[in-house]
Design an enzyme around this catalytic site. Structure first.
Site, PDB file in Angstrom:
ATOM      1  N   LYS A 196     -22.162  21.194  -5.423  1.00 41.49           N
ATOM      2  CA  LYS A 196     -21.902  21.272  -6.864  1.00 41.49           C
ATOM      3  C   LYS A 196     -21.916  22.739  -7.299  1.00 41.49           C
ATOM      4  O   LYS A 196     -22.782  23.518  -6.858  1.00 41.49           O
ATOM      5  CB  LYS A 196     -22.999  20.492  -7.595  1.00 41.49           C
ATOM      6  CG  LYS A 196     -22.852  20.460  -9.091  1.00 41.49           C
ATOM      7  CD  LYS A 196     -23.992  19.660  -9.721  1.00 41.49           C
ATOM      8  CE  LYS A 196     -23.762  19.436 -11.198  1.00 41.49           C
ATOM      9  NZ  LYS A 196     -24.760  18.548 -11.812  1.00 41.49           N
ATOM     10  N   SER A 210     -22.782  14.840 -14.525  1.00 41.93           N
ATOM     11  CA  SER A 210     -21.982  16.031 -14.421  1.00 41.93           C
ATOM     12  C   SER A 210     -21.478  16.346 -13.010  1.00 41.93           C
ATOM     13  O   SER A 210     -20.583  17.174 -12.863  1.00 41.93           O
ATOM     14  CB  SER A 210     -22.797  17.218 -14.932  1.00 41.93           C
ATOM     15  OG  SER A 210     -23.950  17.415 -14.138  1.00 41.93           O
ATOM     16  N   SER A 235     -26.996  12.975 -13.444  1.00 43.44           N
ATOM     17  CA  SER A 235     -25.767  13.599 -12.932  1.00 43.44           C
ATOM     18  C   SER A 235     -25.444  13.350 -11.476  1.00 43.44           C
ATOM     19  O   SER A 235     -24.347  13.674 -11.034  1.00 43.44           O
ATOM     20  CB  SER A 235     -25.824  15.097 -13.168  1.00 43.44           C
ATOM     21  OG  SER A 235     -25.468  15.366 -14.493  1.00 43.44           O
TER      22      SER A 235
HETATM   23  N1  GLN Z   1     -25.281  13.308 -18.953  1.00 40.43           N
HETATM   24  C1  GLN Z   1     -26.432  14.128 -18.825  1.00 40.43           C
HETATM   25  C2  GLN Z   1     -26.349  15.299 -19.768  1.00 40.43           C
HETATM   26  O1  GLN Z   1     -25.287  15.580 -20.229  1.00 40.43           O
HETATM   27  C3  GLN Z   1     -26.548  14.510 -17.396  1.00 40.43           C
HETATM   28  C4  GLN Z   1     -27.066  15.860 -17.085  1.00 40.43           C
HETATM   29  C5  GLN Z   1     -27.438  16.111 -15.691  1.00 40.43           C
HETATM   30  O2  GLN Z   1     -28.044  15.261 -15.047  1.00 40.43           O
HETATM   31  N2  GLN Z   1     -27.165  17.304 -15.233  1.00 40.43           N
HETATM   32  O3  GLN Z   1     -27.323  15.920 -20.064  1.00 40.43           O
END
Ligand code: GLN
EC number: 6.3.5.7
Length: 485
Positions: A77, A152, A176
């Protein structure tokens, strides 16, 4: 095709000299060049460097210097730093940033001679549930290119699902890893907070950020997690607990395991569902998950209905604590210390223009919400209160884990949604996390394992949640579910 192999299969083939790491790497790179224009799972591909690493790995194998991941191509990532490899975090402010160091978890994997193919697209600094907050364009879901890959870590999940790599390393602050894994039909593990080092992960919310693997099977997750885990001097929040032999645990029977089904995850908002405004679960998703729970009963698990009354506050708490920590963490990105610097007439303008041009809208929103929640006069009403409720959410889980060994829930209330469907509706995008944020807020391990697909062919993931430091048990149950076909 070699790029379709799992880690276990690739290891066997490499060890038996059926193919070389160069051949395996070329197969992945070939798939990337064929598909990435469409799927957009990679922001940067390191073709030349990857082939050099593969040659080295083949030499290691020839010398018998073989670890689990020697010669296996993987991706990372983009919000996790890799030494000498462009790492943008999905944002333009770091468009030209090349870290001079590896994140500890990446170093551990690269030390084994694994081959780094490239950096995966993601919502900027991990902010999002659809990958539409990436400044490098959204990722498309390989199962239906009109739909999101989740977020994400959508690039990592799509790359694994579309066989562009053998596995990927991602980060889960509030879902995410698990939500994109569920949308793309692959397996993803968020380990306990403190189990894996955070050193070198671009920080989003430091009290929640957790690195973990996304892979094709639960067995592959177990292999990678074992390598990633452990105390790290560079991250004082890591724990010194022994790392169990996760693979060994997978083969143990799940008979007699007490599996809790939290009612809040299955009820509509009127019955105290996860958040006000939540419209309930997609019918097909519910049927698929309920069927799998029956399957667990047939395998000898004791299914127990449980309640987690504070679950409904997990999303609101998450969306106060995360922006607060975000607003502080992202302060380092000012156009001076790292990455892009906007053309400006004075120092103040360097800050404002670099940040205005370098961050997408969602990142700016979080910085503003967080700054507000932390400001004098509002700190007690918002941030401190959210921290107190966080403790109640943790206690909910602690109490329930006295009665059951693990919990099972859907990973997401719905399968992958259409690109653009939620992009302008911030709250409904936030609610995409209702089932994944509670475990994140509590810092406990959770995994998404793919189960059936919907009639439209969209993958559905089942989430297993466990007590702190019990990721082995979480993987054990997920492995049984994966093999209950
Ligand atoms: N959807 C979550 C957010 O926008 C996920 C974030 C994450 O786990 N990096 O904060």
């Amino acid at each position: 095709m070699l790029n379709e192999l799992t880690i276990i299969q690739a290891r066997e083939g490499l060890n038996k000299k059926k193919f070389t790491s160069v051949e395996l790497t070329k197969a992945c790179l070939g798939r990337i060049s064929e598909r990435n224009g469409r799927i957009n799972a990679f922001i940067t591909v390191f073709e030349e460097e990857a082939l050099k690493e593969a040659v080295k790995a083949d030499e290691m194998i020839a010398r018998g210097k073989i670890s689990e991941l020697t010669g296996i191509p993987f991706s990372v990532k983009d919000a996790i730093c890799a030494k000498d490899r462009r790492s943008t975090g999905g944002a333009k402010i770091l468009n030209n940033y090349v870290p001079p160091f590896d994140a500890t978890v990446i170093q551990k994997i690269r030390n084994q001679g694994a081959v780094l193919l490239g950096k995966n697209n993601c919502d900027a600094f991990g902010h999002g549930a659809s990958n539409e907050n990436s400044m490098y364009g959204p990722v498309r879901n390989p199962h239906d290119e009109e739909r999101v890959a989740g977020g994400s870590s959508g690039g990592s999940a799509a790359a694994v699902a579309d066989n562009m790599c053998i596995f990927s390393i991602a980060e889960d602050t509030g879902g995410s890893i698990r939500q994109p894994a569920s949308f793309c039909g692959v397996a993803g593990l968020r380990p306990s907070y403190g189990r894996n080092s955070r050193y070198g992960i671009m920080p989003m919310a430091s009290s929640l950020d957790t690195a973990g693997p996304i892979a094709k099977t639960v067995k592959d997750l177990a292999i990678v997690q074992k390598i990633m885990a452990g105390r790290d001097k560079k991250d004082s929040t890591t724990v010194a607990n022994d790392v169990p032999d996760y693979l060994k645990l997978l083969s143990q029977s799940i008979e007699g395991m007490r599996v809790g089904v939290p009612e809040e995850y299955f009820s509509a908002s009127s019955k105290g569902g996860p958040a006000s405004g939540w419209k309930g679960m997609d019918k097909e998703v519910r049927a698929i998950i309920e069927n799998r729970i029956k399957g667990l009963e047939k395998m000898g698990c004791e299914i127990i209905d449980v309640s987690l009354p504070y679950t409904k506050y997990a999303s609101p708490v998450y969306y106060l604590i995360v922006p607060s920590e975000d607003s502080s963490n992202l302060g380092r990105l000012d156009g001076i210390r790292y990455g892009m610097q906007a053309k400006a007439d004075n120092l103040f303008e360097v800050y404002t223009k670099s940040r205005a041009q370098g961050f997408p809208e969602e990142v700016k929103r979080r910085i503003m919400v967080g700054t507000y929640a932390l400001s004098a006069g509002y700190y007690d009403a918002y941030y401190r209160k959210a921290q107190k409720v966080r403790t109640l959410i943790c206690q909910d889980f602690e109490k329930v884990f006295k009665k059951v060994d693990l919990l099972v829930t859907p990973t997401s209330p719905f399968p992958a949604f259409k690109l653009g469907e939620k992009k302008d509706d911030v709250l409904s995008m936030y609610l995409a996390d209702v089932f994944v944020s509670p475990a994140a807020v509590a810092g406990i391990p959770a995994l998404s394992v793919p189960v059936e697909k919907t009639k439209a062919g969209l993958p559905v993931g089942l989430q297993v949640i466990g007590p702190r430091m019990f990721e082995g048990k979480v993987m054990q149950l997920a492995y049984a579910i994966e093999h209950d076909n």
